[in-house]
Each structure stands twice: as structure tokens, then as C-alpha cells.
Write an enzyme that holds these catalytic residues in place. Structure first.
Site, PDB file in Angstrom:
ATOM      1  N   GLN A  16      -5.169  -1.415   9.453  1.00 42.20           N
ATOM      2  CA  GLN A  16      -5.115  -2.757   8.871  1.00 42.20           C
ATOM      3  C   GLN A  16      -5.781  -3.781   9.786  1.00 42.20           C
ATOM      4  O   GLN A  16      -5.485  -3.839  10.984  1.00 42.20           O
ATOM      5  CB  GLN A  16      -3.650  -3.138   8.600  1.00 42.20           C
ATOM      6  CG  GLN A  16      -3.447  -4.476   7.924  1.00 42.20           C
ATOM      7  CD  GLN A  16      -3.947  -4.500   6.473  1.00 42.20           C
ATOM      8  OE1 GLN A  16      -4.012  -3.476   5.795  1.00 42.20           O
ATOM      9  NE2 GLN A  16      -4.309  -5.671   5.991  1.00 42.20           N
TER      10      GLN A  16
ATOM     11  N   LYS B 187       0.847  -1.206   0.000  1.00 42.30           N
ATOM     12  CA  LYS B 187       0.000   0.000   0.000  1.00 42.30           C
ATOM     13  C   LYS B 187       0.873   1.244   0.000  1.00 42.30           C
ATOM     14  O   LYS B 187       0.640   2.183  -0.762  1.00 42.30           O
ATOM     15  CB  LYS B 187      -0.908   0.020   1.245  1.00 42.30           C
ATOM     16  CG  LYS B 187      -2.125  -0.857   1.120  1.00 42.30           C
ATOM     17  CD  LYS B 187      -2.881  -0.943   2.442  1.00 42.30           C
ATOM     18  CE  LYS B 187      -3.883  -2.071   2.376  1.00 42.30           C
ATOM     19  NZ  LYS B 187      -4.381  -2.510   3.670  1.00 42.30           N
TER      20      LYS B 187
ATOM     21  N   ASP C 177     -11.588   2.947   3.761  1.00 47.68           N
ATOM     22  CA  ASP C 177     -12.044   1.560   3.666  1.00 47.68           C
ATOM     23  C   ASP C 177     -13.556   1.491   3.459  1.00 47.68           C
ATOM     24  O   ASP C 177     -14.080   0.456   3.023  1.00 47.68           O
ATOM     25  CB  ASP C 177     -11.740   0.817   4.983  1.00 47.68           C
ATOM     26  CG  ASP C 177     -10.419   0.065   4.960  1.00 47.68           C
ATOM     27  OD1 ASP C 177     -10.064  -0.466   3.881  1.00 47.68           O
ATOM     28  OD2 ASP C 177      -9.772  -0.004   6.011  1.00 47.68           O
TER      29      ASP C 177
HETATM   30  N1  GUN Z   1      -7.456  -6.611   5.893  1.00 47.51           N
HETATM   31  C1  GUN Z   1      -7.760  -7.349   4.797  1.00 47.51           C
HETATM   32  N2  GUN Z   1      -8.381  -6.580   3.870  1.00 47.51           N
HETATM   33  C2  GUN Z   1      -8.481  -5.355   4.403  1.00 47.51           C
HETATM   34  C3  GUN Z   1      -9.023  -4.132   3.919  1.00 47.51           C
HETATM   35  O1  GUN Z   1      -9.553  -4.013   2.809  1.00 47.51           O
HETATM   36  N3  GUN Z   1      -8.897  -3.070   4.777  1.00 47.51           N
HETATM   37  C4  GUN Z   1      -8.343  -3.167   5.998  1.00 47.51           C
HETATM   38  N4  GUN Z   1      -8.305  -2.071   6.759  1.00 47.51           N
HETATM   39  N5  GUN Z   1      -7.835  -4.295   6.468  1.00 47.51           N
HETATM   40  C5  GUN Z   1      -7.903  -5.369   5.674  1.00 47.51           C
END
Ligand code: GUN
Length: 303
Positions: free
Chosen positions: A99, A55, A122
């Protein structure tokens, strides 16, 4: 019948990242604004580390500022909530992502609710979930939005299509169903307690699978010609590839769909890897540049 068309998520995501980068350049050149995404990682789950690193790298490649906050695996909930409070109040921060999953001492719902809905890239905050289901403007969860973009690219108009979403998580299954409903699909949601699951899946013209079970969906669960989107990323042993130096078997990534069977039946299908995966981060970057525009009273960019 010939094999299914393979939906190239990698190429599609590269195209989306280019559009985001152009929007970021426009924001900088015309308005002197920098878009910034803050990602919070708690603990040391290896898969989460890989995601967060990717990311950060892709955020910078798109011309945005990437800031990573790391907390210890035993960090108290209050420490994380305090950090969220600080970034919520920092006008330089446009997007915040914590996350998931989080360690047991931290309440995920409390954390999601603490993030300012305007910075919630998100789309997990209850306010944004409500906005999504009621058709209001909201950041849309990244993985399902990536799936939707690929479905539209493959099928064009989705109106009236019979869609099955297999999986009911807050991150993928439920928002996916909301997005397909907004496109005027007839939507079913199936899960582990669904009766006659293979037959129900085989009725669908669109089948989105997000259950986290390696190769669960077999070829005969698929309607001939259907479009299949496989959200699963599962690492399984691959003894046919030989052994590592320590004697453990080599591994490979597979989806939730038995690809070799499904490709013979479906009309189009996403591969694993190279399907949904790359789209998720591209959609996160898109949500971030949109958030930056909205927070500065500017119209949404064309992404
Ligand atoms: N963990 C797995 N996929 C995601 C996501 O799309 N966002 C977040 N914040 N954590 C994750």
C-alpha cells in the site's frame, strides 16, 4: 439540455466482482487451486487502513485467500524488502500489493522494483510499465483500468476519440494515457503547468481527471456532451451539515470535478463517491485471479 447520464461504478464493480468470483470457483473446482493476495501495510495512515481493510474483505468475498502484513511506521526499508523477498518466493502467493504512500525512510521505487513482476497486481513494476506501453501482456494498474471499463461501457468503441487525461501520476495519469492510446484515442496529458488548461480540457470528448484537488474542474471546462471520469476522492468540510460533538464541522467527499456544474454540461459522468472508487478494488481482484492462472500455466479467465 438534459443532465448527464450518471455512470454507476458501484453496480459495474459488483458485476465485475461476480465474474471474478466465478473464475475463482472455476480455479478451485477444476484445478484444486486457491488464489491468494498478500497486502502489505506500513504505518498507520487512517485512509490506507480503510483501503486495506476493504481490499481484504472483498478478496475473501470473491473466494480468494487474503493475507495482510503490517509493519510499524518506523520499519526499516530492509525489513520490508525482506518480507517482499519471502512472499516473492512463496508459491502459494499469487498477488502482492504494498500500500502506498510509504513512510519517508522507505524508497518507493526500490520497493516497487523488488516485487516479482508476475505477482505485481498493481502493475507498477517498471517491467510491467514497459509491457503496457509496448502493447505486451501485463497486469494493468487498477484505477485506470476501472476507468477504461466504464468508458467502454458508456461509449462503446473509443477509436479516434479526443481524450484528455488531467494528471500525470504513475498510478493513474500515465497508465490511463497508455490505455487510451491502445484504444486508438488521440491522447493529451495535462498537468499543473499546462497553459490554457480550461480551454484544453474543453476540447476533449473524454476527460479523465486525477489531480487530487477538490472540485478544480468547473462546468465551463467541459465540452458539451463529453464523458467525464472523476478519479478524485477529497474530504472537505461541510458546515452546512452541522457540527460534530467536538465542535468540528462535518465533512463530505467530493471529486476533482465540480459535479453540480459538470452534470449540466457533460453527456455522462462518474459520481463521487460511487464512481471510480469501487472499480479499483474490483480490478485488483481481477488482476489477482489472472495472475493465479498465468502462474499455473492456465489460460486467462473470462473476467
Ligand atoms: N495507494 C493509493 N492507490 C493505490 C493503489 O492503487 N495501489 C497501491 N499499492 N497503493 C495505493
Amino acid at each position: 439540455m438534459s443532465d448527464a447520464t450518471i455512470i454507476d461504478g458501484k453496480a459495474f464493480a459488483a458485476g465485475l466482482r461476480e465474474k471474478v468470483a466465478a473464475a475463482v470457483t472455476g480455479l478451485k473446482d477444476r484445478h484444486g487451486l486457491e488464489a491468494r493476495l498478500d497486502v502489505v501495510l506500513v504505518g498507520d495512515d487512517p485512509a490506507s487502513h480503510v483501503y486495506v481493510r476493504n481490499k481484504g474483505k472483498q478478496t475473501e468475498e470473491a473466494g480468494m485467500v487474503s493475507v495482510e502484513h503490517r509493519l510499524a511506521v518506523d520499519a526499516p526499508e530492509q525489513e520490508l524488502l525482506g518480507l517482499i523477498d519471502r512472499v516473492n518466493g512463496d508459491p502459494a502467493v499469487n498477488g502482492i500489493l504494498v500500500q502506498l504512500p510509504l513512510p519517508d525512510q522507505i524508497d518507493e521505487q526500490k520497493v516497487t522494483a523488488a516485487i516479482s513482476p508476475e505477482k505485481d497486481v498493481d502493475g507498477f513494476h517498471v517491467v510491467n510499465v514497459g509491457r503496457l506501453w509496448t502493447g505486451a501482456e501485463a497486469p494493468v494498474p487498477c484505477t485506470p483500468y476501472g476507468c477504461l471499463l466504464m468508458l467502454k461501457e458508456t461509449l462503446g468503441d473509443l477509436k479516434g476519440k479526443r481524450a484528455m487525461v488531467l494528471g500525470r501520476s504513475n498510478i493513474v495519469g500515465k497508465p490511463m494515457a497508455a490505455l487510451l492510446l491502445a484504444e486508438h484515442c488521440t491522447v493529451n496529458i495535462a498537468h499543473s503547468r499546462t497553459r490554457d488548461l480550461p480551454e484544453r480540457c474543453a476540447e476533449a470528448e473524454i476527460l479523465v481527471v486525477a489531480v487530487g484537488r477538490p472540485e478544480m474542474v468547473r462546468g465551463d471546462w467541459i465540452k458539451p456532451g463529453a464523458t467525464v471520469i472523476d478519479v478524485g476522492i477529497n474530504r472537505i468540510d461541510a458546515p452546512e451539515k452541522g457540527a460534530n460533538e467536538d465542535g468540528s464541522p462535518k465533512t463530505r467527499l467530493v471529486g476533482d470535478v465540480a459535479f453540480d456544474e459538470a452534470v449540466k454540461v457533460a453527456g455522462a459522468i462518474t459520481p463521487v463517491p460511487g464512481g471510480v472508487g469501487p472499480m479499483t478494488i474490483a480490478c485488483l481482484l481481477r488482476n489477482t485471479v489472472i495472475a493465479a492462472c498465468r502462474q499455473n500455466g492456465l489460460p486467462d479467465p473470462e473476467v
